[in-house]
Design an enzyme around this catalytic site. Structure first.
Site, short mmCIF file in Angstrom:
data_model
loop_
_atom_site.label_atom_id
_atom_site.label_comp_id
_atom_site.label_asym_id
_atom_site.label_seq_id
_atom_site.Cartn_x
_atom_site.Cartn_y
_atom_site.Cartn_z
N PRO A 112 -76.65 -4.24 -60.61
CA PRO A 112 -75.19 -4.36 -60.66
C PRO A 112 -74.80 -5.20 -61.88
O PRO A 112 -75.65 -5.86 -62.48
CB PRO A 112 -74.86 -5.11 -59.37
CG PRO A 112 -76.06 -5.97 -59.14
CD PRO A 112 -77.23 -5.12 -59.60
N GLU A 113 -73.56 -5.18 -62.22
CA GLU A 113 -73.07 -5.99 -63.34
C GLU A 113 -73.19 -7.48 -63.04
O GLU A 113 -73.52 -8.28 -63.91
CB GLU A 113 -71.62 -5.60 -63.67
CG GLU A 113 -71.05 -6.28 -64.87
CD GLU A 113 -71.70 -5.87 -66.19
OE1 GLU A 113 -71.39 -6.52 -67.20
OE2 GLU A 113 -72.51 -4.93 -66.24
N ILE A 114 -72.92 -7.86 -61.79
CA ILE A 114 -72.90 -9.27 -61.40
C ILE A 114 -73.53 -9.39 -60.01
O ILE A 114 -73.30 -8.54 -59.14
CB ILE A 114 -71.45 -9.81 -61.34
CG1 ILE A 114 -70.78 -9.69 -62.71
CG2 ILE A 114 -71.40 -11.25 -60.85
CD1 ILE A 114 -69.27 -9.93 -62.70
#
Length: 137
Positions: free
Chosen positions: A67-69
């Site tokens: 995921p991005e974060i």
């Protein structure tokens, strides 16, 4: 536990780790081995190793992509639905490369290969690769 670089906003610590921040591991190991001896603390090695391990753990998703974060506010690694997208960033693989280059430990090559498997499984399109809306879908 996993080692990560938290965020800070107006003096408040935000316990999130962006995939983009995986570059820090490569930066630290590069500094340790390329700058003159004694210029950086030896502890950079353990920090680079820990951050790279955290970056690798981001790929433990259904798609095999990160995921991005990731959110650590609960004390463990979680993916918020708003951050579950993947832009196919290269920073973790860069860190894995530098860790392999400077240590010779082939686990980093295996981790990079796992990323390639995830890319081919989940992001390959007819004419290249595409970002993902949800890494666990």
């Amino acid at each position: 536990g996993l080692l990560y670089v938290a965020k800070e906003t107006n003096g408040k610590i935000i316990h999130e780790f962006d995939h983009l921040t995986c570059f820090v591991a490569g930066m630290l190991i590069l500094a340790l081995f390329e700058l003159p001896s004694g210029e950086v603390p030896e502890s950079y090695f353990a920090v680079a190793e820990g951050i790279t391990t955290t970056c690798r753990s981001m790929y433990d998703t259904y798609s095999g992509l990160p995921p991005e974060i990731i959110d650590f506010s609960s004390g463990s690694k979680k993916i918020k639905s708003t951050d579950a997208f993947s832009l196919l960033r290269p920073e973790a693989v860069e860190a894995m490369y530098y860790m392999w280059y400077y240590t010779g430990d082939h686990i980093y090559r295996q981790w990079a290969n796992d990323v390639l498997v995830g890319l081919n499984k989940s992001a390959r399109t007819l004419h290249g690769f595409s970002s993902l809306k949800d890494v666990d879908a």
